[in-house]
Design a protein around this motif. Sequence first.
Motif, mmCIF file in Angstrom:
data_model
loop_
_atom_site.group_PDB
_atom_site.id
_atom_site.type_symbol
_atom_site.label_atom_id
_atom_site.label_comp_id
_atom_site.label_asym_id
_atom_site.label_seq_id
_atom_site.Cartn_x
_atom_site.Cartn_y
_atom_site.Cartn_z
ATOM 1 N N ILE A 82 27.390 36.530 44.768
ATOM 2 C CA ILE A 82 28.134 37.682 45.270
ATOM 3 C C ILE A 82 29.630 37.495 45.046
ATOM 4 O O ILE A 82 30.171 36.397 45.215
ATOM 5 N N GLY A 83 30.298 38.582 44.650
ATOM 6 C CA GLY A 83 31.739 38.577 44.465
ATOM 7 C C GLY A 83 32.395 39.565 45.409
ATOM 8 O O GLY A 83 32.474 40.764 45.104
ATOM 9 N N PRO A 84 32.856 39.123 46.570
ATOM 10 C CA PRO A 84 33.542 40.032 47.490
ATOM 11 C C PRO A 84 34.950 40.336 46.978
ATOM 12 O O PRO A 84 35.716 39.423 46.659
ATOM 13 N N GLY A 85 35.292 41.603 46.866
ATOM 14 C CA GLY A 85 36.613 41.972 46.357
ATOM 15 C C GLY A 85 37.728 41.360 47.177
ATOM 16 O O GLY A 85 37.709 41.443 48.411
ATOM 17 N N VAL A 86 38.712 40.785 46.512
ATOM 18 C CA VAL A 86 39.772 40.085 47.237
ATOM 19 C C VAL A 86 41.091 40.847 47.247
ATOM 20 O O VAL A 86 42.043 40.408 47.885
ATOM 21 N N TYR A 87 41.154 41.983 46.525
ATOM 22 C CA TYR A 87 42.323 42.841 46.726
ATOM 23 C C TYR A 87 41.982 44.276 46.374
ATOM 24 O O TYR A 87 41.086 44.561 45.588
ATOM 25 N N TRP A 122 31.771 34.555 43.677
ATOM 26 C CA TRP A 122 32.629 34.930 42.552
ATOM 27 C C TRP A 122 33.940 35.468 43.116
ATOM 28 O O TRP A 122 34.021 35.835 44.290
ATOM 29 N N VAL A 123 34.956 35.547 42.257
ATOM 30 C CA VAL A 123 36.273 36.027 42.670
ATOM 31 C C VAL A 123 36.650 37.208 41.778
ATOM 32 O O VAL A 123 36.706 37.078 40.550
ATOM 33 N N ASN A 124 36.920 38.347 42.406
ATOM 34 C CA ASN A 124 37.195 39.569 41.643
ATOM 35 C C ASN A 124 37.936 40.591 42.505
ATOM 36 O O ASN A 124 37.932 40.487 43.734
ATOM 37 N N PRO A 125 38.571 41.593 41.893
ATOM 38 C CA PRO A 125 39.158 42.691 42.667
ATOM 39 C C PRO A 125 38.045 43.553 43.272
ATOM 40 O O PRO A 125 36.864 43.384 42.987
ATOM 41 N N ASP A 126 38.470 44.518 44.089
ATOM 42 C CA ASP A 126 37.517 45.428 44.725
ATOM 43 C C ASP A 126 36.792 46.321 43.736
ATOM 44 O O ASP A 126 35.634 46.665 43.936
#
Length: 758
Positions: free
Chosen positions: A686-691, A721-725
């Motif tokens: 899972i990639g929670p949006g970080v911005y 995972w690391v990703n935008p919204d």
Amino acid sequence: MTSTHILGFPRIGAQRELKFAQEAFWRGEADEAYLRGVAATLRACHWQLQRQAGVAFVAVGDFAYYDQMLGMSALLGALPRRFGFDPSKLALGEYYELARGNAAQPAMEMTKWFDTNYHYLVPELAPDTTFDGGVDWFFDEVDEALALGLNVKPVLIGPVTYLRLAKSYAAGFDRLALLPKLVERYARILDALKARGVQWVQLDEPVLCLELEREWLDALTAAYEALGACGVNVLLATYFETSAEHAARVAALPIRGVHIDLARAPAQLAAWCEALPETMVLSAGVVDGRNVWRADLRAIVRSLQPVSAALGERLWIAPSCSLQHVPVSLSGERKLDGELKSWLAFATEKLEEIGTIALALDDPRAAEPALAEADAALASRRTSGAVVNALVQKRVAAVTDAMASRKRPFEQRSRLQREALKLPVLPTTTIGSFPQTPAIRHARAAYKRGELKALDYLERMRAEIELAIRRQEALDLDVLVHGEAERNDMVEYFGEQLWGYAFTENGWVQSYGSRCVKPPIIYGDVYRPEPMTVETAKYAQSLTRRPVKGMLTGPVTMLQWSFVRDDQPRAATALQLALAVRDEVVDLEKAGIRIVQIDEPAFREGLPLRESDWPAYLEWAARAFRISSAAVSDETQIHTHMCYSEFNDILPAIAAMDADVITIETSRSAMELLDGFGAFAYPNEIGPGVYDIHSPRVPSVDAIERLLERACEVIPLERLWVNPDCGLKTRDWPETEAALSNMVRAAKRLRSRVAVPA
């Protein structure tokens, strides 16, 4: 005489005038006076259209600069305290900061308006919210309409719906405790309208179509018993589903009318006719406000004749809901096939339809020419050879359950994918699109006008793709995307390459703020005649050694964000779309693409409003996704993306989609949405949006790292995972690169100080 009215009209303008005026204001190219002037011109135009169509009560107050719920918060004086704005002196620029954020504060949370693709801004309430003050913009609009001599019906979000859709971040606080103060504010608003001579007010309570708890139903009774003393005739409006089980409760309230959605729930008519007292108006929402197909006017008239005979002037004719969910007018459509165009009705044409229905009930002979014209259009659609495709029907009949399953379970697939992709812990990526610069838009427009040859257009798009790849490499992202320079819209782009779709020139609908979409029209069986994205993906992958995701829109979103044919079940159309996407996924894998993202941001949006209806939808929707994705090898990683929805109540169905990686919007809620995934023990990555990409605000490295740390408390590190919204299409390159640079730095900082699983 039978009266007509509407619940609301599209506010963006036939040529998206409001969008362009807003964006000019945001860029500092236009002042507030200019923007307000454009808004006033649009309102006057829309009121005039209603007057010309003979609408008895013109809707006023349905306009909003950004969103009607934000407008309601501004009117009520219920602004988020964290911004520090004075509710009674709110400037238009500050209003937009609430919606878009500023350097100090992220924007208000945004989510879907019931089961539509419209996004509203979630009110933020606190135990000490008083609902004092508030702007006068609503009253200014009422005064404008009254000055034009219009018979107005102001439109407001009702108090129970407003409170139900709001949030409070105070632990353990019950929003219903605010109801008395909220109702006092509504009473003052109604008193002010009465003082202006207003006779009818529409209060929208679509939450009555949900399965409400007893305390909320009691709140409805308390609220309207209090408002009944205000001396204004209240029309309580429900829509999007049946509200028949509440007919007796609503009929006992001191209101003068109720609106019901008979396009979505025609069976509720009998219950309401039986429950309503002789003093109450019934507004029959018989013209579909959510779709673009011409109504079967003669059938509607037949169904209403007994009601008209019983109620007389107490029967009003209306669309099912606000017309903001359909385009403004067919008059600007010069390229649509003539036969197809005859099957359609946009907002302006729906005004004519409700007028025809009312006329047919009062004077059948006078309405006969319009009824005969509608009959001919319906007959043309039923018999057209363009609707049914034998090839598609044969393929659908051959679908098996085995086509909806991957070969191995996720645990085994994930090990194979890690070996093949060799990604670091906390891999960084984006959701798909990069800024659609003026140069990109101009090239696309020139190509559509025939001013740019196909080869020249291809070369320009490839140059944009290479630029996106190089910039991502410079940012040191782990998984790249090609940037989607060639795509106008994530649904329209694919629909243009599929059989069974049609497209408008000006069929714009507001999604949020200044963001407008042009939903394609599914009029017939859907089929993919040839690959759609393969050559583009192959070219992007040839430019780099890092993995490049193939980017597709999923079948449920293709369905939800189109105007869908209504002559077969939606599940059948979704299956046709799934087969088309499946073919594309297989071809991408054959071309060497090892990660394919199949976006489903509308998956939650399609959920029926009644929980009892959820299982059937979730079964066919998840199956459609699996059919679209399951034909690839286990080494090929399938991603999906979802945004701006409450997912926690459907997590089993999301897990049943069996995507290897899901990315979701979480930054506006400070990772609140992620809690449900953790409690559910969501099994895949899972990639929670970080911005928040809908705000021009660039988040700091520290802020992103804090969100990632919060995510690590909920989801195991090896599955994050690391990703935008969301996609970055609406942003510009400087802020995009600044935000992504901070995102990558935050991921690397966290990698350097956490224990990496073996």
